[in-house]
Design an enzyme around this catalytic site. Structure first.
Site, PDB file in Angstrom:
ATOM      1  N   GLU A 276       0.771  -1.132   0.027  1.00  0.00           N
ATOM      2  CA  GLU A 276       0.012  -0.196   0.026  1.00  0.00           C
ATOM      3  C   GLU A 276       0.782   1.285   0.083  1.00  0.00           C
ATOM      4  O   GLU A 276       0.376   2.202  -0.533  1.00  0.00           O
ATOM      5  CB  GLU A 276      -0.835   0.145   1.037  1.00  0.00           C
ATOM      6  CG  GLU A 276      -0.355   0.259   2.492  1.00  0.00           C
ATOM      7  CD  GLU A 276      -1.314   0.215   3.584  1.00  0.00           C
ATOM      8  OE1 GLU A 276      -1.643   1.470   4.072  1.00  0.00           O
ATOM      9  OE2 GLU A 276      -1.889  -0.623   4.000  1.00  0.00           O
ATOM     10  N   HIS A 325      -5.419  -1.889  -1.719  1.00  0.00           N
ATOM     11  CA  HIS A 325      -5.545  -1.302  -0.454  1.00  0.00           C
ATOM     12  C   HIS A 325      -6.918  -0.557  -0.661  1.00  0.00           C
ATOM     13  O   HIS A 325      -6.988   0.161  -1.479  1.00  0.00           O
ATOM     14  CB  HIS A 325      -4.563  -0.282   0.126  1.00  0.00           C
ATOM     15  CG  HIS A 325      -4.699   0.520   1.171  1.00  0.00           C
ATOM     16  ND1 HIS A 325      -4.735   1.789   1.546  1.00  0.00           N
ATOM     17  CD2 HIS A 325      -4.685   0.098   2.636  1.00  0.00           C
ATOM     18  CE1 HIS A 325      -4.914   2.201   2.698  1.00  0.00           C
ATOM     19  NE2 HIS A 325      -4.994   1.279   3.398  1.00  0.00           N
TER      20      HIS A 325
END
Length: 401
Positions: A276, A325
């Site tokens: 992420e 994410h």
């Protein structure tokens, strides 16, 4: 069909360091008091006593929400949101605008490549600049979809499944199970500075929720860059008896050798995931080469939808999953077209995880939430990303060009 050209790009922001705490929006860490997302979660700053209790104490919420609007010469407007705030506004209004205005609305890849090349000397490997580029890219996809009257997922080639199934990230996996999610991912609360005692505490938390959720519900741990290889390996083995599905982002983004070692030493059957906070295509290529099981780019931080599609191809070629994410509609339209994304993430933003709240609330209107842990593709069947900008939010445009 003659497509219009882009007339103007505008950059707004809301929230951030100068605003009242709890603005929410794309900067979803900016929540009010007594919220799970800011309650003693392990971070790279936890080793400092004054910053271990709260992520907001070290400034996780200082950026605020960036809002990008791109207007075509026929009057249609596309927009997107990400986390970059006022500084992102400066980058767009004073630099990136020259690569956007005057282009055809379909010139998304050209604009993307020019933005990347022109910022290379100050963008580094991601961060604020890449968040800003991501937001512009998403706004361009939104505009293109509105101009041609199609949802973004159809611009990408169409859905490969009828619905997206979700796991929930939050402090209460048991509540996530009741809501129909396939799994629950919890933040870790302790790190290497806490020693073996910290490992025992987080393992006890996993054991508690395994007891509450039963043997088949997925449980995962989000470590948010707070560990080293030795600690992460010991934590993984401490949680293995409770059937932990994966251990996520244990190490800082650039510790590729560490991820390779962690994957090599992890308990059999437990997945290692990360991504992420990676911000370039090259970094995802290197991350993929470590052999981790799932790559987790954030479409609002990695370079936008244009880069996310490329990351998914890298993962697919190596037999890896790509599970972005949590980034709401911006990832929904992508993952429903990816054959190597069998599930996706939904981030719980209600204070105690007891109700479903749109992730980017209140900045988006008509932002969908899962029903029984799922979103059907028909929910996405609106032009662009299918959401509207909430202009009741306190939007500021600090720069013009």
């Amino acid at each position: 069909m003659v497509l219009p050209k882009i007339k103007e790009v505008r950059a707004w922001f809301t929230g951030g360091a100068t605003a009242e705490k709890g603005a929410g929006g794309a900067d979803y860490h900016d929540q009010g008091n007594h919220h799970w997302i800011d309650d003693h979660i392990a971070t790279p700053m936890s080793k400092y006593k004054q910053y271990e209790q709260s992520r907001q104490s070290f400034g996780i919420n200082v950026l605020g929400t960036l809002v990008i609007e791109v207007e075509a010469d026929n009057g249609q407007i596309g927009f997107a949101v990400s986390t970059a705030g006022e500084m992102g506004c400066f980058i767009v209004e004073k630099h990136l605008n020259r690569f956007i205005e005057g282009k055809c609305v379909s010139d998304i890849k050209l604009i993307h490549d020019q933005m990347l090349g022109a910022t290379m000397y100050y963008a580094g490997s991601g961060g604020l600049v890449m968040n800003t580029i991501s937001c512009v890219d998403l706004a361009l996809w939104d505009l293109f979809g509105k101009v041609v009257g199609l949802p973004v997922y159809k611009l990408l080639g169409g859905a490969v499944r009828d619905e997206i199934q979700f796991y929930a990230t939050g402090a209460r996996p048991d509540l996530a199970k009741e809501m129909g999610f396939i799994g629950g991912k919890m933040p870790t609360h302790w790190g290497p500075h806490d020693g073996d005692k910290g490992i025992r505490k987080d393992a006890a938390m996993v054991a508690e929720y395994r007891e509450k959720c039963g043997p088949d519900f997925w449980l995962m741990l989000d470590c948010w860059m707070s560990q080293d290889v030795n600690y992460a390996t010991k934590l993984a083995y401490a949680c293995a008896p409770y059937n932990l599905k994966w251990i996520e982002e244990c190490l800082p983004p650039q510790q590729y050798e560490g991820y390779r070692e962690l994957k090599r030493n992890a308990p059999p059957g437990m997945m290692v995931t990360s991504g992420e906070h990676h911000g370039t295509l090259q970094s995802f290529q290197t991350l993929s080469e470590t052999g981790i099981d799932i790559m987790q780019p954030d479409v609002g931080w990695c370079g936008g939808l244009t880069t996310l599609v490329e990351v998914a191809a890298i993962a697919k070629a190596r037999g890896q999953l790509v599970v972005p994410h949590g980034s709401s509609v911006y990832s929904h339209h992508a993952v429903i077209t990816f054959t190597n994304t069998p599930f996706s993430e939904f981030l719980m933003t209600s204070p105690d995880c007891s109700v479903l709240r749109p992730q980017f609330d209140p900045i988006l209107i008509n932002e969908p939430v899962p029903v029984n842990g799922r979103i059907h593709k028909s929910v996405l069947d609106k032009p662009g990303f299918g959401v509207e900008l909430n202009r009741d939010c306190k939007l500021k445009r600090p720069y013009t060009h």
